[in-house]
Design a protein around this motif. Structure first.
Motif, mmCIF file in Angstrom:
data_model
loop_
_atom_site.group_PDB
_atom_site.id
_atom_site.type_symbol
_atom_site.label_atom_id
_atom_site.label_comp_id
_atom_site.label_asym_id
_atom_site.label_seq_id
_atom_site.Cartn_x
_atom_site.Cartn_y
_atom_site.Cartn_z
ATOM 1 N N VAL A 273 0.845 -1.191 0.000
ATOM 2 C CA VAL A 273 0.000 0.000 0.000
ATOM 3 C C VAL A 273 0.883 1.244 0.000
ATOM 4 O O VAL A 273 1.870 1.324 0.728
ATOM 5 N N GLY A 274 0.503 2.233 -0.831
ATOM 6 C CA GLY A 274 1.272 3.455 -0.946
ATOM 7 C C GLY A 274 2.224 3.470 -2.114
ATOM 8 O O GLY A 274 2.769 4.523 -2.449
ATOM 9 N N ASP A 275 2.427 2.312 -2.767
ATOM 10 C CA ASP A 275 3.298 2.271 -3.937
ATOM 11 C C ASP A 275 2.692 3.090 -5.071
ATOM 12 O O ASP A 275 1.484 3.111 -5.274
ATOM 13 N N GLU A 276 3.542 3.739 -5.841
ATOM 14 C CA GLU A 276 3.112 4.524 -6.988
ATOM 15 C C GLU A 276 2.968 3.601 -8.193
ATOM 16 O O GLU A 276 3.806 2.737 -8.433
ATOM 17 N N VAL A 277 1.882 3.795 -8.968
ATOM 18 C CA VAL A 277 1.569 2.909 -10.086
ATOM 19 C C VAL A 277 1.796 3.656 -11.397
ATOM 20 O O VAL A 277 1.212 4.721 -11.624
ATOM 21 N N PHE A 278 2.618 3.072 -12.269
ATOM 22 C CA PHE A 278 2.922 3.657 -13.570
ATOM 23 C C PHE A 278 2.275 2.821 -14.678
ATOM 24 O O PHE A 278 2.136 1.601 -14.551
ATOM 25 N N GLY A 279 1.898 3.501 -15.756
ATOM 26 C CA GLY A 279 1.298 2.808 -16.891
ATOM 27 C C GLY A 279 -0.205 2.945 -16.972
ATOM 28 O O GLY A 279 -0.843 2.274 -17.788
ATOM 29 N N THR A 280 -0.794 3.832 -16.137
ATOM 30 C CA THR A 280 -2.250 4.002 -16.140
ATOM 31 C C THR A 280 -2.712 5.078 -17.113
ATOM 32 O O THR A 280 -3.913 5.305 -17.248
ATOM 33 N N ASN A 281 -1.767 5.765 -17.758
ATOM 34 C CA ASN A 281 -2.067 6.838 -18.710
ATOM 35 C C ASN A 281 -2.642 8.091 -18.055
ATOM 36 O O ASN A 281 -3.157 8.984 -18.755
ATOM 37 N N LEU A 282 -2.583 8.185 -16.725
ATOM 38 C CA LEU A 282 -3.022 9.400 -16.043
ATOM 39 C C LEU A 282 -1.860 10.385 -15.948
ATOM 40 O O LEU A 282 -0.691 9.994 -15.929
ATOM 41 N N THR A 284 -1.112 12.317 -13.401
ATOM 42 C CA THR A 284 -0.496 12.061 -12.099
ATOM 43 C C THR A 284 -0.670 10.597 -11.750
ATOM 44 O O THR A 284 -1.798 10.084 -11.760
ATOM 45 N N ASN A 285 0.415 9.921 -11.469
ATOM 46 C CA ASN A 285 0.335 8.490 -11.165
ATOM 47 C C ASN A 285 -0.441 8.250 -9.879
ATOM 48 O O ASN A 285 -0.169 8.890 -8.847
ATOM 49 N N PRO A 286 -1.424 7.324 -9.897
ATOM 50 C CA PRO A 286 -2.150 6.998 -8.663
ATOM 51 C C PRO A 286 -1.297 6.141 -7.740
ATOM 52 O O PRO A 286 -0.257 5.596 -8.144
ATOM 53 N N THR A 287 -1.741 6.011 -6.516
ATOM 54 C CA THR A 287 -1.074 5.131 -5.547
ATOM 55 C C THR A 287 -2.043 4.049 -5.114
ATOM 56 O O THR A 287 -3.258 4.148 -5.323
ATOM 57 N N ILE A 288 -1.487 3.001 -4.495
ATOM 58 C CA ILE A 288 -2.304 1.875 -4.040
ATOM 59 C C ILE A 288 -2.924 2.214 -2.684
ATOM 60 O O ILE A 288 -2.218 2.541 -1.731
ATOM 61 N N SER A 289 -4.273 2.115 -2.619
ATOM 62 C CA SER A 289 -4.978 2.372 -1.355
ATOM 63 C C SER A 289 -5.128 1.101 -0.532
ATOM 64 O O SER A 289 -5.058 1.142 0.697
ATOM 65 N N SER A 290 -5.370 -0.020 -1.203
ATOM 66 C CA SER A 290 -5.503 -1.294 -0.498
ATOM 67 C C SER A 290 -5.205 -2.434 -1.460
ATOM 68 O O SER A 290 -5.282 -2.284 -2.683
ATOM 69 N N LEU A 300 -7.020 1.674 -6.241
ATOM 70 C CA LEU A 300 -6.153 2.823 -6.479
ATOM 71 C C LEU A 300 -6.771 4.094 -5.929
ATOM 72 O O LEU A 300 -7.973 4.158 -5.643
ATOM 73 N N SER A 301 -5.955 5.113 -5.815
ATOM 74 C CA SER A 301 -6.427 6.406 -5.292
ATOM 75 C C SER A 301 -7.246 7.178 -6.328
ATOM 76 O O SER A 301 -7.946 8.124 -5.971
ATOM 77 N N ASN A 302 -7.174 6.817 -7.603
ATOM 78 C CA ASN A 302 -7.921 7.483 -8.673
ATOM 79 C C ASN A 302 -8.557 6.430 -9.580
ATOM 80 O O ASN A 302 -8.085 5.296 -9.668
ATOM 81 N N GLN A 303 -9.626 6.851 -10.259
ATOM 82 C CA GLN A 303 -10.238 5.968 -11.239
ATOM 83 C C GLN A 303 -9.347 5.873 -12.479
ATOM 84 O O GLN A 303 -8.723 6.855 -12.881
ATOM 85 N N VAL A 304 -9.323 4.689 -13.067
ATOM 86 C CA VAL A 304 -8.503 4.461 -14.256
ATOM 87 C C VAL A 304 -9.340 3.800 -15.334
ATOM 88 O O VAL A 304 -10.442 3.277 -15.068
ATOM 89 N N ASN A 305 -8.817 3.825 -16.545
ATOM 90 C CA ASN A 305 -9.536 3.260 -17.686
ATOM 91 C C ASN A 305 -8.487 2.763 -18.688
ATOM 92 O O ASN A 305 -7.802 3.555 -19.314
ATOM 93 N N PHE A 306 -8.335 1.437 -18.799
ATOM 94 C CA PHE A 306 -7.392 0.892 -19.770
ATOM 95 C C PHE A 306 -7.825 -0.519 -20.151
ATOM 96 O O PHE A 306 -8.668 -1.145 -19.483
ATOM 97 N N ASP A 344 4.403 19.840 -11.749
ATOM 98 C CA ASP A 344 3.881 19.543 -13.087
ATOM 99 C C ASP A 344 4.667 20.331 -14.126
ATOM 100 O O ASP A 344 5.026 21.477 -13.924
ATOM 101 N N THR A 345 4.920 19.679 -15.262
ATOM 102 C CA THR A 345 5.766 20.282 -16.283
ATOM 103 C C THR A 345 5.116 21.486 -16.937
ATOM 104 O O THR A 345 5.782 22.361 -17.483
ATOM 105 N N ALA A 346 3.775 21.596 -16.888
ATOM 106 C CA ALA A 346 3.092 22.728 -17.526
ATOM 107 C C ALA A 346 3.400 24.040 -16.834
ATOM 108 O O ALA A 346 3.408 25.108 -17.458
ATOM 109 N N SER A 347 3.650 23.999 -15.520
ATOM 110 C CA SER A 347 3.925 25.228 -14.772
ATOM 111 C C SER A 347 5.391 25.600 -14.768
ATOM 112 O O SER A 347 5.753 26.658 -14.290
ATOM 113 N N ASP A 348 6.256 24.709 -15.246
ATOM 114 C CA ASP A 348 7.688 24.999 -15.232
ATOM 115 C C ASP A 348 8.014 26.068 -16.257
ATOM 116 O O ASP A 348 7.608 25.986 -17.412
#
Length: 349
Positions: A273-282, A284-290, A300-306, A344-348
């Motif tokens: 729990v708490g690991d960052e998940v890559f490959g969700t196309n979001l 901001t990468n979601p994290t594992i809630s449970s 996950l902490s956010n809804q995903v669609n893949f 976020d890269t947009a604000s840089d």
């Protein structure tokens, strides 16, 4: 006290290598016209020369008639000492790694720390009953040591490293026992002292393999638009390493606007729990809630669609006990002028 059993056979290996150098020396009986009458291999064995000298002094007649006197010429060698060589010691934290992963411990690679350099001293004794045989043996050895002869040794069987080990000839001494009674056998003895500069390795450790590196690069195109005066000469490249540690991957089932992700088989037990998940196309990468107890689904902490068979990567927090983990944090200074850089890269700027 040290707690880890290991045996790399370093001393046994060194003795074998040293003795092999002299196991193919011959003596010849040659006529004045150059005709070779006979050619004999000089035997060599491990042990002190005193044992062979005592055999020469034995009274064969006083023993069983089947006992014969020892034959000459012959050679004997022995390991006489060890000495630590501080001049060859390298940084003790430098590692030597295996070229392949461990088969018994999946996902890990074996490695060793730098060895301890030691000098091993050897004594080679040449025993002969006539001067010609002794000189033939000595002259087949001396030209190869100028003053050292280097051999390549594989120090540890389970590792791939091969090291060059020089063997130095330190001195040559001659002793001709020509005094004594007529019934005593004459013995001409040459004693050669050598030093082998070898290494003693410790145990083979295993550690996780670095599989995933994520970094953000900030590049300033002009001094006026970018970094403050305390940041790398007002211009250039600033690197922020977010994660530098092992990553675990798993292929998921299809997910449609849901926080729950299921898998066809159980995910790695090290994913937490708490690991960052890559490959969700979001963005901001979601994290594992449970994580389900059977390891077949996560929330996950956010809804995903893949789609099905999507390869997800899980990167957790830095584990201090993992010898392969390195975490680097770059501090960005702000003196009140210029631009402030956001995540976020947009604000840089």
């Amino acid at each position: 006290m040290f707690g880890t059993f290991f045996y790399n056979e370093t001393i046994k290996r060194s003795i074998s290598v040293f003795g092999t150098l002299f196991n193919n020396i011959h003596t010849s009986k040659i006529k004045a016209d150059g005709t070779v009458l006979s050619k004999n291999l000089v035997p060599i064995s491990y042990g002190p020369k005193q044992k062979f000298l005592l055999r020469l002094q034995d009274d064969v007649k006083a023993k069983d008639g089947n006992v014969t006197s020892i034959s000459l010429p012959r050679m004997a060698f022995e390991l006489t000492g060890f000495e630590y060589d501080a001049s060859r010691q390298q940084n003790k934290l430098i590692r030597t790694q295996k070229t392949v992963l461990e088969t018994s411990d999946v996902g890990k690679r074996g490695f060793q720390y730098q060895p301890a350099p030691y000098n091993l001293t050897f004594t080679l004794s040449i025993l002969s009953k006539n001067a010609i045989d002794a000189l033939q043996i000595v002259e087949q050895i001396l030209p190869y040591f100028q003053p050292e002869y280097t051999v390549s040794m594989k120090m540890v069987d389970s590792m791939s490293e091969v090291r060059d080990v020089p063997i130095f000839l330190n001195s040559v001494a001659m002793d001709d026992q020509y005094e004594g009674e007529f019934v005593e056998r004459r013995v001409i003895e040459y004693t050669l002292e050598f030093t082998m500069k070898t290494y003693f390795f410790g145990p083979v450790y295993t550690g996780e393999v670095i599989k995933n590196v994520i970094e953000r690069d900030y590049i300033n195109d002009s001094v006026a638009a970018g970094f403050t005066s305390t940041e790398i000469n007002n211009s250039g490249l600033v690197k922020e390493v977010k994660h530098y540690e092992p990553a675990f991957a798993a292929r998921s089932n299809a997910v449609v606007n849901s926080n729950t992700v299921t898998f066809p088989s159980a995910i790695n037990s090290k994913i937490s729990v708490g690991d960052e998940v890559f490959g969700t196309n979001l963005t901001t990468n979601p994290t594992i809630s449970s994580i389900a107890s059977d390891k077949l689904s996560i929330v996950l902490s956010n809804q995903v669609n893949f789609s099905a068979n999507t390869n997800l990567k899980f990167v957790g927090s830095v584990d201090p006990s993992d010898t392969f983990v390195v975490a680097e944090t770059v501090t960005f200074y702000d003196e009140g002028g210029g631009n402030t850089f956001e995540e976020d890269t947009a604000s840089d700027g």
